[in-house]
Enzyme design. Structure first.
Site, PDB file in Angstrom:
ATOM      1  CG  ASN A   1      -0.516   0.456   2.607  1.00  0.00           C
ATOM      2  OD1 ASN A   1       1.220   0.388   2.327  1.00  0.00           O
ATOM      3  ND2 ASN A   1      -0.691   0.429   3.721  1.00  0.00           N
TER       4      ASN A   1
ATOM      5  CE1 TYR B   1       6.478  -4.406  13.170  1.00  0.00           C
ATOM      6  CE2 TYR B   1       8.117  -4.597  14.444  1.00  0.00           C
ATOM      7  CZ  TYR B   1       7.969  -4.780  13.224  1.00  0.00           C
ATOM      8  OH  TYR B   1       8.645  -4.959  12.538  1.00  0.00           O
TER       9      TYR B   1
END
Ligand code: UDP
Length: 301
Positions: free
Chosen positions: A21, A132
């Site tokens: 993306n 994360y």
């Protein structure tokens, strides 16, 4: 890392579909591949759903810079949670081999050095890095669940700090090596977060790609491996080395430490050495020189 992997796969004669993306990747990194007959690029987002039929799926999609963790935590969780689920579903439907780019961050601020695969981690579930760390841990749990429930073949590579040409250096994208190199080349201050005594172990990108390819080439059902290079260095010494290799006039400045910044990070690679019969070939100095020369060209310095 993705562009290097695509390139290696194309050279090996594979048909490659690259989905990105471009949230943190750059189209320029794959521009030299777009005219290749066996290469297809799709602009898309793994978190939104993915179609197609593939023999092997490599899931490398996620922003990975700690400065991005502060800015895009939800997007990061979506890529690692929804993205991993969507890709595992696709792998299950087509009986594909699945490779997850996991991370040394699953170990958090490790109490054990060097870190072996069976260390369970010292991770803050609610903090600036948790988007994360914890979503990569969930991604691993999802992989295990798909393997247990459906017999899916899954390889999890816990990737330690990797560097090389094509990395971004600007703003919140920048990891330590590209940031220090560009600061040094511009004779600007080298920004150390904290006291500089924290350590990392850096692997040159091609050494990492070889490990990934060797890993997925094994006939394994489910396996977890630390991937990287175990040459450990203090961040202050990295700064001094980069100043020396670039002949820079930069001075070192000390800024506040990053939240939850791991103090020491060095992989135990004995399992990888044994299973893949491979040791990284490029020393830190050699890899830095290659990366410096790429950045000189890129920035026309
Ligand atoms: N770091 C630094 N100055 C910078 C960027 C990073 O001192 O300009 C430090 C950072 O605090 C960490 C190490 O370098 O201790 C590696 O940072 P990086 O962003 O590359 O990723 P990490 O290994 O923390 O995921």
């Amino acid at each position: 890392m993705g562009s290097w992997l695509c390139e290696a796969l194309i050279r090996l004669g594979s048909k490659v579909t690259c989905l990105d993306n471009l949230s943190s990747g750059r189209f320029e990194n794959i521009m030299h591949l777009v005219n290749e007959e066996n290469f297809e690029y799709i602009r898309g987002d793994v978190a939104e759903g993915v179609e197609g039929k593939y023999d092997i799926i490599f899931h490398l999609a996620s922003r990975a810079s700690p400065l991005e963790f502060l800015r895009y935590p939800i997007e990061i969780i979506k890529a690692n949670a929804f993205g991993t689920y969507n890709l595992l579903e696709l792998a299950r439907r087509n009986d594909s081999i699945f490779f997850l780019a996991s991370t040394s961050e699953v170990y958090g601020d490790s109490k054990v050095i060097p870190i072996p695969e069976d260390y369970r981690g010292n991770v803050n579930p609610v903090g600036e890095r948790s988007c994360y760390d914890e979503s990569k841990r969930l991604a691993e749990a999802l992989c295990y669940a798909f393997h247990k429930q459906y017999g899916l073949r899954v390889m999890i590579g816990r990737i330690f700090n990797t560097y090389g040409p094509r990395m971004r250096y600007e703003g919140y994208y920048g990891r330590v090596i590209p940031r220090f190199i560009v600061q040094a080349l511009k004779n600007e201050p080298i920004t150390i977060f904290g006291d500089g005594n924290q350590t990392r172990s850096f692997c040159y990108v091609t050494d990492l790609i070889i490990q990934i390819l060797k890993f997925v080439s094994k006939n394994l059902k489910f396996e977890i491996l630390n991937l990287g290079n175990d040459e450990e260095i203090k961040i202050i010494d990295l700064a001094k080395l980069i100043i020396k290799l670039t002949n820079s006039n930069s001075k070192i400045i000390f800024l506040p430490p990053m939240p939850d910044d791991p103090r020491r990070r060095k992989p135990d690679l004995s399992k990888m050495f044994k299973l893949l019969n491979f040791k990284p070939k490029i020393s830190l100095k050699e890899g830095l020189l290659k990366t410096i020369s790429w950045f000189k060209n890129e920035l026309r310095i």
